[in-house]
Design a protein around this motif. Structure first.
Motif, PDB file in Angstrom:
ATOM      1  N   MET A   1      12.758  16.092  25.398  1.00  0.00           N
ATOM      2  CA  MET A   1      12.707  17.489  25.466  1.00  0.00           C
ATOM      3  C   MET A   1      12.122  17.913  23.991  1.00  0.00           C
TER       4      MET A   1
ATOM      5  N   SER B   1      14.931  24.344  26.890  1.00  0.00           N
ATOM      6  CA  SER B   1      14.073  23.478  26.680  1.00  0.00           C
ATOM      7  C   SER B   1      13.058  23.531  27.946  1.00  0.00           C
TER       8      SER B   1
ATOM      9  N   HIS C   1      10.909  22.673  30.772  1.00  0.00           N
ATOM     10  CA  HIS C   1      10.898  21.588  31.709  1.00  0.00           C
ATOM     11  C   HIS C   1       9.571  21.643  32.509  1.00  0.00           C
TER      12      HIS C   1
ATOM     13  N   ILE D   1      18.836  16.138  35.832  1.00  0.00           N
ATOM     14  CA  ILE D   1      17.326  16.562  35.684  1.00  0.00           C
ATOM     15  C   ILE D   1      16.718  14.879  35.704  1.00  0.00           C
TER      16      ILE D   1
ATOM     17  N   ILE E   1      12.932  13.502  29.688  1.00  0.00           N
ATOM     18  CA  ILE E   1      13.539  14.433  30.680  1.00  0.00           C
ATOM     19  C   ILE E   1      12.585  15.497  31.303  1.00  0.00           C
ATOM     20  N   SER E   2      11.491  15.721  30.418  1.00  0.00           N
ATOM     21  CA  SER E   2      10.610  16.689  30.593  1.00  0.00           C
ATOM     22  C   SER E   2       9.480  16.099  31.214  1.00  0.00           C
TER      23      SER E   2
END
Ligand SMILES: N[C@@H](Cc1ccccc1)C(=O)O
Length: 446
Positions: free
Chosen positions: A348, A369, A371, A415, A445-446
């Motif tokens: 992130m 953050s 996404h 996520i 994560i993103s």
């Protein structure tokens, strides 16, 4: 399947040779020769030879002579008025796949105008032992077999002791454990030490009072917090420190006015299931204040409990990730820098901060953050600088500041694994398939 049911099939067909193809197109040599001889009178043999291809001349002479079509001598003349090109006709028939008589075949074959071509195949038919008619062998002796008594007639399949067994299921880690391990590695790589977090039961004092959270704060209500019935109160607290905490709540000090209410020891004594791991941080910082000061970076990842209405994103227990840095002269800029470092290691890298309120931090910031998958900013944590009202009663030097942040372990895990209901991740309803299908955890994560 018995052997006698398989038949070999061999088919002979005939194809034209190169020479055969030539004559099929241009006419047989004997006809070519006949046509080169004038209808009336004669032609010298030398003259005739010049008009024809040498091979055609040679074969033509012999065949036309045999057929008695021409008179051969020094001079050549016709003996018949018309001839038919039988050879050419036969070659065309072969070319078109028509069958010829034995004599016709052998005459063309003798002149090397055709060659055989063979095709091989098999004819297979079902035999008397063909599978559907066979009795199916039984694999198991069932209760019905015993009751009906048909086990006497049944043919049982033999055991195959060489067959391979079902592959054994290996262990799989739960997604929460895998993400927890990643986070732990990130903290360790950043030089943080893990705090001991094995006590789920904590006193209100360490969970709330030491954090300058007033005793009337709604979070301290039984609607939000699980209080213990047995043992309902803590056995001991550090008395000198309790006294300083009482004073800072009631009348302040250290540059603060305090909350101006009557602080009650009974309220601080109440045992509860810790509502955040910041309770662990307060104990660790107090221990740090007891020794000559040395800077520290601490983290913990463990379970916390809240009396929440359970829905798709909330459970009454979850895991909290907590990080703190304690050093002289730290600023909000240091907090923002550390958060960027920490969250970018989780994948992130786009972060935004929003001013927030916590009783124990000032300033406080919510962390968002961006996404990429959701195409929006999502809240990923909470952070701040611990207040002097919390740190100074502990006995930490005045220029020592503590930057800290917290987030849930469930949020990034959901996520990462694309889970939208927390009950699919945690609790007794979790499908084992989720664990088995995700043997490897992706970072980012993103
Ligand atoms: N204790 C906070 C998280 C937090 C930790 C440290 C500093 C600021 C906030 C929470 O439960 O949400």
């Amino acid at each position: 399947m018995s052997k006698s049911r398989i038949l070999d099939i061999k088919r002979e067909t005939w194809v034209l040779t190169g020479e055969g193809k030539k004559y099929a197109a241009e006419g047989s040599p004997e006809v070519q020769l006949f046509l080169a001889v004038p209808a009336e009178g004669s032609i010298s043999k030398d003259e005739l030879q010049k008009k024809l291809d040498p091979a055609v001349f040679k074969i033509g002479c012999s065949q036309a002579g045999k057929n008695k079509w021409v008179e051969m001598g020094k001079q050549v003349s016709r003996k018949v008025q018309n001839v038919e090109d039988k050879v050419k006709d036969l070659l065309l028939q072969v070319q078109n796949g028509h069958a010829l008589s034995k004599e016709e075949i052998s005459s063309l074959k003798a002149r090397k105008l055709i060659v055989p071509q063979t095709w091989k195949g098999y004819s297979v038919r079902k035999g008397p032992n063909y599978a559907p008619k066979r009795k199916k062998a039984a694999t198991d002796l069932t209760r019905e077999n015993l009751q009906k008594g048909d086990w006497k007639e049944l043919e049982f399949k033999e055991y195959n002791f060489n067959a391979k067994g079902q592959p054994a299921e290996g262990g799989h880690l739960h997604p929460l454990l895998k993400v927890r391990k990643q986070l732990k590695d990130i903290f360790l790589q950043m030089g943080f030490e893990e705090m001991p977090t094995n006590n789920f039961v904590e006193s209100s004092f360490w969970n709330f009072d030491a954090l300058f959270q007033p005793q009337q704060h709604p979070a301290r209500d039984s609607h939000d917090t699980f209080f213990l019935e047995e043992p309902s109160t803590t056995r001991e607290l550090p008395e000198d420190y309790v006294e300083r905490v009482k004073r800072v709540h009631e009348s302040g000090g250290y540059g603060s006015r305090g909350y101006g209410y009557e602080w009650k020891r009974e309220e601080a004594n109440k045992n509860l299931l810790r509502t955040h791991t910041t309770a662990v941080s307060s104990r660790m910082l107090k221990a740090l204040a007891e020794k000559p000061f040395a800077p520290k970076k601490y983290f913990s990842i463990d379970r916390v409990f809240r009396n929440e209405a359970v829905d798709r994103t909330h459970l009454a227990e979850f895991h909290q990730i907590e990080g703190l840095v304690c050093d002289r002269g730290l600023t909000l800029g240091d907090l923002i820098g550390v958060l960027h470092d920490f969250f970018s290691r989780l994948g992130m890298s786009k972060l935004r901060f929003k001013p927030a309120y916590n009783p124990y931090t000032e300033p406080s910031m919510e962390i968002f953050s961006y996404h990429e998958g959701f195409g929006k900013w999502v809240e990923v944590g909470n952070s701040g600088m611990f207040r002097p009202e919390m740190l100074l009663p502990m006995g930490l030097p005045e220029d020592v500041h503590v930057i800290a942040w917290g987030l849930s372990l469930e949020r990034p895990t959901m996520i990462l694994y694309g889970i939208d209901n927390i009950r699919d991740l945690f609790g007794h309803k979790v499908d084992l398939g989720l664990i088995k299908r995700n043997p490897i955890c992706r970072l980012g994560i993103s």
